[in-house]
Motif scaffolding. Structure first.
Motif: not given
Length: 307
Positions: A82-101
């Motif tokens: 679940a974490a992987t799906i959600l993380f990569l779906e967000a990563l695909l559409r968000m700036p890397l630094a914003n998601l990392s924050a």
């Protein structure tokens, strides 16, 4: 010698954070042209080979977990999926630094969840730091404003799944090899990737795309190995705060590779979250008795398990 061990642990932790963030960069880049689940499946095969060799070399396959530990490993693996799906779906559409924050709030949420689930004691100082850190997350995502990115909610959901993942390993007996726990999660995530690829479809892979996926898989393995090694060298209270260097890598790589630079509010929110997290780690280290052994986590690797 003690200083040397601390320095070695710090360098290994920084290496781990760099490797995981570089993996994220490759994944974000290659999923612009390849389907997400196909990419997860391909990278998963690479990670399985690496982690399988690690488990074999460390004798993890000789261990037979109890029925209870097996269920906990299964729960951890499902939370990883679940974490992987959600993380990569967000990563695909968000700036890397914003998601990392957003991900920097993970240590705070784990501390809070451990208090709620296992009854760990949290003093008013650490509770205040946790609440301040959560305010920092709100500053980053800014709900109800023009700067709100709805995909950031997937990032938060991914963090919550990682909280479940990390708490599920706590009751596992210490004799369970870390390689076996990590391999179980890798199998589940890779299987999810192949199932998803069958539904989403498969595209021909160019040599450049194959190279990116291979690099992502190799950096995942480097990140995992260096993360495990980092927690075995030096003082955990000194080494653990260097997890936050992942945010620096995310900002630099996001700018160089994708031309993304976090706005001022994101940077302010990230500073609040990181500051709260560092205070919490410092407070936990100060309250820990010198004679009390630090329990080793079966898998101290950071967020993205498919990483």
């Amino acid at each position: 010698m003690h200083l040397s061990e601390n320095l070695r642990g710090i360098l290994l932790m920084c290496t781990s954070m760099a490797a995981f963030t570089i993996n994220d960069t490759f994944m974000k880049s290659v999923t612009q042209s390849l389907p997400l689940y196909q990419t997860i499946a391909m990278r998963g095969v690479i990670a399985l080979v690496g982690l399988g060799l690690l488990a074999a070399l460390t004798g993890a396959f000789r261990f037979r977990p109890s029925g209870r530990d097996g269920l906990l490993i299964l729960l951890r693996s499902l939370a990883d999926v679940a974490a992987t799906i959600l993380f990569l779906e967000a990563l695909l559409r968000m700036p890397l630094a914003n998601l990392s924050a957003i991900l920097q709030a993970l240590p705070l949420l784990i501390t809070l969840a451990a208090a709620l689930v296992f009854g760990d004691k949290i003093g008013w100082r650490r509770m205040t730091a946790i609440l301040v850190g959560l305010v920092g997350v709100l500053i980053i995502i800014r709900p109800g404003t023009e700067g709100f990115d709805r995909w950031s909610l997937l990032g938060i959901a991914s963090v919550l799944c990682v909280v479940v993942r990390d708490l599920s390993v706590r009751p596992i007996q210490g004799a369970v090899p870390a390689g076996l726990v990590a391999l179980g999660a890798a199998v589940a995530v890779t299987a999810m990737g192949w199932i998803g690829a069958g539904i989403q479809g498969w595209k021909p892979v160019s040599p450049a795309e194959a190279a990116e996926v291979l690099a992502a898989g190799l950096f995942v393995i480097v990140g995992y190995l260096s993360s495990v090694s980092a927690m075995r060298h030096g003082d955990i209270g000194l080494v653990a705060p260097f997890r936050y260097t992942s945010l620096i890598w995310a900002i630099v790589l996001g700018l160089l590779v994708f031309g993304d630079l976090p706005d001022a509010w994101t940077l302010v929110g990230a500073a609040v979250v990181v500051g709260a997290g560092l205070f919490t780690l410092w407070r936990e280290q100060r309250l820990r008795r010198p004679s009390r052994p630090v329990p080793a986590s079966p898998d101290p690797a950071p967020l993205d398990p498919a990483r």
